[in-house]
Motif scaffolding. Structure first.
Motif, PDB file in Angstrom:
ATOM      1  N   LEU A 234      44.911  36.340  48.435  1.00  0.00           N
ATOM      2  CA  LEU A 234      45.054  37.791  48.403  1.00  0.00           C
ATOM      3  C   LEU A 234      46.246  38.180  49.252  1.00  0.00           C
ATOM      4  CD1 LEU A 234      41.363  38.814  49.132  1.00  0.00           C
ATOM      5  CD2 LEU A 234      42.652  39.565  47.113  1.00  0.00           C
TER       6      LEU A 234
ATOM      7  N   ALA B 253      46.151  44.163  49.519  1.00  0.00           N
ATOM      8  CA  ALA B 253      45.141  44.281  48.442  1.00  0.00           C
ATOM      9  C   ALA B 253      44.168  45.403  48.783  1.00  0.00           C
ATOM     10  CB  ALA B 253      44.391  42.964  48.288  1.00  0.00           C
TER      11      ALA B 253
ATOM     12  N   GLU C 120      39.727  44.742  45.141  1.00  0.00           N
ATOM     13  CA  GLU C 120      40.289  43.420  44.845  1.00  0.00           C
ATOM     14  C   GLU C 120      39.796  42.374  45.843  1.00  0.00           C
ATOM     15  OE1 GLU C 120      44.306  41.321  43.242  1.00  0.00           O
ATOM     16  OE2 GLU C 120      44.609  43.011  44.593  1.00  0.00           O
TER      17      GLU C 120
ATOM     18  N   ASP D  40      36.313  41.577  44.750  1.00  0.00           N
ATOM     19  CA  ASP D  40      36.387  40.770  43.515  1.00  0.00           C
ATOM     20  C   ASP D  40      36.711  39.319  43.845  1.00  0.00           C
ATOM     21  OD1 ASP D  40      35.829  42.902  41.877  1.00  0.00           O
ATOM     22  OD2 ASP D  40      37.906  43.236  41.241  1.00  0.00           O
TER      23      ASP D  40
ATOM     24  N   CYS E 126      45.764  36.850  43.140  1.00  0.00           N
ATOM     25  CA  CYS E 126      45.998  38.256  43.479  1.00  0.00           C
ATOM     26  C   CYS E 126      46.769  38.934  42.353  1.00  0.00           C
ATOM     27  CB  CYS E 126      46.787  38.338  44.780  1.00  0.00           C
ATOM     28  SG  CYS E 126      47.194  40.009  45.271  1.00  0.00           S
ATOM     29  N   ARG E 127      46.386  40.171  42.021  1.00  0.00           N
ATOM     30  CA  ARG E 127      47.026  40.810  40.873  1.00  0.00           C
ATOM     31  C   ARG E 127      48.487  41.176  41.139  1.00  0.00           C
ATOM     32  NH1 ARG E 127      43.427  45.374  41.875  1.00  0.00           N
ATOM     33  NH2 ARG E 127      44.603  47.065  42.803  1.00  0.00           N
TER      34      ARG E 127
ATOM     35  N   ASN F  53      42.303  38.343  35.966  1.00  0.00           N
ATOM     36  CA  ASN F  53      43.329  39.375  35.773  1.00  0.00           C
ATOM     37  C   ASN F  53      44.586  38.790  35.113  1.00  0.00           C
ATOM     38  OD1 ASN F  53      44.517  37.921  37.857  1.00  0.00           O
ATOM     39  ND2 ASN F  53      43.863  39.346  39.441  1.00  0.00           N
TER      40      ASN F  53
END
Length: 225
Positions: free
Chosen positions: A108, A112, A116, A119, A132-133, A205
């Motif tokens: 992450l 974040a 998130e 999640d 991590c998105r 994701n």
């Protein structure tokens, strides 16, 4: 490190007290998380893991005395099934790869949001990998070229031609609406495909789709540029 209870037993490690306290405060309010202990460096983290045997470990990478990478290696020698998530600054891409190669199951960025972070903890607890998105194209590329390959022991699922088309467009950061317009499909149909693709890849994701697709030659780096 049992999974026989409803709460996820968690420990966190970070040498920045203000960040750690803020994170601990947020996590302590979550009914499904039991925050067992906190550490301010890698040595302390190894000690609290021995004492509490947590389900999930959330650790900074850069820490004094023993960093997150060395601590991860040490913990996994003692507890090979330990589930570790790296916490990182946005400019520490090569260190994130080192953490994944050391055995972390996800990462992450420190910016974040709350959802998130939650999640990531849940996904890793459930034996999934979490990307991590905010994963940059450069970081995705570094992960792909690294030794990290969480899917190597799994039989790769078969993707239909339509799914492969949609995977490429997801990797190019197109929305469901844009993909639908390009492939003459409804937005809802595309969203259905996306859910199925995420399930087949066992990712959460778009960042996970990109890394998986590159790692398994469903798209080339050139196509992403």
């Amino acid at each position: 490190m049992s999974q026989n209870h409803d709460q996820i037993k968690l420990v966190i490690a970070d040498d920045h007290e203000i960040f750690r306290d803020g994170l601990a405060l947020m996590l302590a309010k979550q009914p499904h998380i039991e925050l067992a202990a906190q550490a301010e460096d890698g040595n302390e983290l190894v000690d609290i893991v021995k004492k509490y045997e947590p389900d999930v470990i959330l650790t900074d990478i850069k820490m004094p005395r023993l960093d997150g990478i060395a601590a991860t290696q040490e913990i996994l020698k003692l507890y090979p099934a330990a589930k570790i998530i790296a916490l990182s600054m946005f400019d520490e891409e090569s260190l994130i790869v080192d953490m994944l190669e050391a055995g972390a199951k996800g990462y992450l960025l420190k910016n974040a949001d709350k959802q998130e972070i939650l999640d990531a903890i849940t996904e890793v607890y459930n034996d999934k990998v979490f990307y991590c998105r905010h994963t940059s194209a450069r970081l995705a590329s570094l992960i792909v070229k690294s030794k990290f390959n969480p899917h190597k022991k799994q039989q790769l699922p078969a993707f239909t031609d339509r799914e492969k088309e949609i995977i490429k467009l997801i990797c190019k950061q197109l929305t469901a609406q844009e993909i639908g317009e390009q492939l003459f499909l409804s937005k809802r149909t595309v969203e259905g495909y996306r859910i199925k693709i995420l399930e087949k890849m066992n990712v959460k994701n778009t960042a996970g789709v990109v890394v998986y697709a590159l790692k398994n030659s469903l798209i080339s780096e050139e196509e992403l540029l």
